[in-house]
Design a protein around this motif. Sequence first.
Motif, short mmCIF file in Angstrom:
data_model
loop_
_atom_site.label_atom_id
_atom_site.label_comp_id
_atom_site.label_asym_id
_atom_site.label_seq_id
_atom_site.Cartn_x
_atom_site.Cartn_y
_atom_site.Cartn_z
N CYS A 1 0.80 -1.23 0.00
CA CYS A 1 0.00 0.00 0.00
C CYS A 1 0.84 1.28 0.00
N PRO A 45 0.61 5.15 3.27
CA PRO A 45 1.48 5.77 4.30
C PRO A 45 2.56 6.68 3.70
N ARG A 47 -0.41 -7.69 7.37
CA ARG A 47 -1.69 -7.23 7.90
C ARG A 47 -1.79 -7.43 9.41
FE1 SF4 Z 1 -3.02 1.05 3.23
FE2 SF4 Z 1 -3.10 1.79 5.79
FE3 SF4 Z 1 -5.24 0.61 4.68
FE4 SF4 Z 1 -2.98 -0.81 5.13
S1 SF4 Z 1 -4.33 0.12 6.67
S2 SF4 Z 1 -4.27 -0.83 3.27
S3 SF4 Z 1 -1.41 0.77 4.77
S4 SF4 Z 1 -4.36 2.61 4.13
#
Ligand code: SF4
Length: 497
Positions: free
Chosen positions: A160, A163, A275
């Motif tokens: 992702c 961040p 995760r």
């Molecule tokens: Fe992206 Fe944060 Fe969602 Fe994970 S928790 S998918 S890093 S936005």
Amino acid sequence: MNKLDSAIVESSLRDAGYQFVDNAKDADVVLFNTCSVRDHAEQRVMSHLGHLKHIKESKPDLVVGVIGCMAQRLGSELFKQSAVDIVCGPAQIAEIPRLIDEAIKEKKKAVAVTEKIRQLSPDGQALERFETEYGVEDSEIPGQAYVRAMHGCDKFCSYCVVPYVRGPETSRPPEAIIEQTRRLAQNGVKQVTLLGQRINAYEYKAGDKTYCLADLLNMISEIDGIEWIKFVTSYPSAKYFNQIMEAMSKLPKVCRYLHIPAQSGSDNILKAMNRGYTCAEYLKLLDMARQIVPDIAVAGDFIVGFPGETDNDFAQTVDLIKKARYKNSFIFKYSPRPGTIADKRLEDNIPQEIKNKRNCELLNVQEEISGELARDFSGKTVTVLVEGPSKKSHLDKDIVGRAGLAPPKQSGGVNPTLQSSAAKSGIQLVGRTATDWIVVFNGPPASAGETSPASTCRLGEAGPNGGPSLAGQFATVKINRTSPLTLFGELVENHTA
Ligand code: SF4
Ligand code: 5AD
């Protein structure tokens, strides 16, 4: 998040005297609010920018700006696209009116992004003031507004980019959220949706007290005029989960809807995604949610084709979807994002055809479950917040397809006046239930004094042949037909009628 940023920027520009037009060809300033989550979204922006280069040849004074995550990610690299004049990151949107002004007057290119994205942005306070001042009703859905509760994300899921483009996770002070929501309610907003990448991680320390999302839900419930409160997106973690579910169960204004992405049903893949939970732990959280709020509607997100995903990993995801019985799932094909841990360390080794096949298979499994859940609504009445005219004429198609232009037969409970005139009015409206089901139905008939020329219509107002506007109002609809994504019905009662 992007919709919220767009709404705030739009409101600030209207305040500064700018007018909005429907077509980029008629504009003096074109702004792209961008998302970097998947490559496809970025490529589309690049192609629009290429197109604008040609428009700019015959219209050299046109100002083009790129705002949002792509601006933060690529910064001045975006000037390689010669059409671009302004590059502005999500933490700098308060500067947009000034940047546009300068671009028009001085014809200079300008970039405003956060230099060290993982440090708290020095623009934070200006952004907070801007947000509180210009946080407005959603321009697409009357009566609804997004309110940011949190910025950024600290979770670093390996795939992702968030961040790296939205910065560290911070919670806005509860008083700012409450003040903004109170103002929205005074302006007629009935539904607020609290936003955060991990909204259930909301935490704000003030003196001895630590506020969590459950506290926010309690405080917003006290605000007169706000009738529905939603929050997205939830992260599968146990901290505060119980309190939040208890708040949902006790507070009638809090909608019984939980968007809680699992991303995969395989523990191996969840680990590679960083995760921080197993499939069993995820299912335990869903069980807890359903025990506390039995009629809760749950939605999920999944990524297929993550590096190394085997047929067996994928089978576990199919299994999870079946067990979780989501109302709907958003399914994405893995898209490597530069700078992320997965992109640095893992090869994107699942062929596109397999990603496509898994994507289709998951959609089919989900569609079956959604269809079953939808069918439970048949013959029931639901309350919806009306968004406006339905974009597709679902009901007309259905009427023609099944009964050769005759309206579908109704059974008891439907106001006969509305029922018979609905077919005459022809205007199909769309709304959403508190549990996020999309409902398409025929609006009320036109009455002589309440019609208006189509050209002056706001989204949601009926045209010359339609009825009075219901957009932004609550309505009761009796469901007479369902599909996996949509419920179809007849208006029983307009709550302001
Ligand atoms: Fe992206 Fe944060 Fe969602 Fe994970 S928790 S998918 S890093 S936005
Ligand atoms: N590739 C594909 N999907 C992604 N998402 C986030 N990053 C990626 C990526 N690199 C999906 C996740 C998330 C949703 C907003 O987008 O499912 O929940």
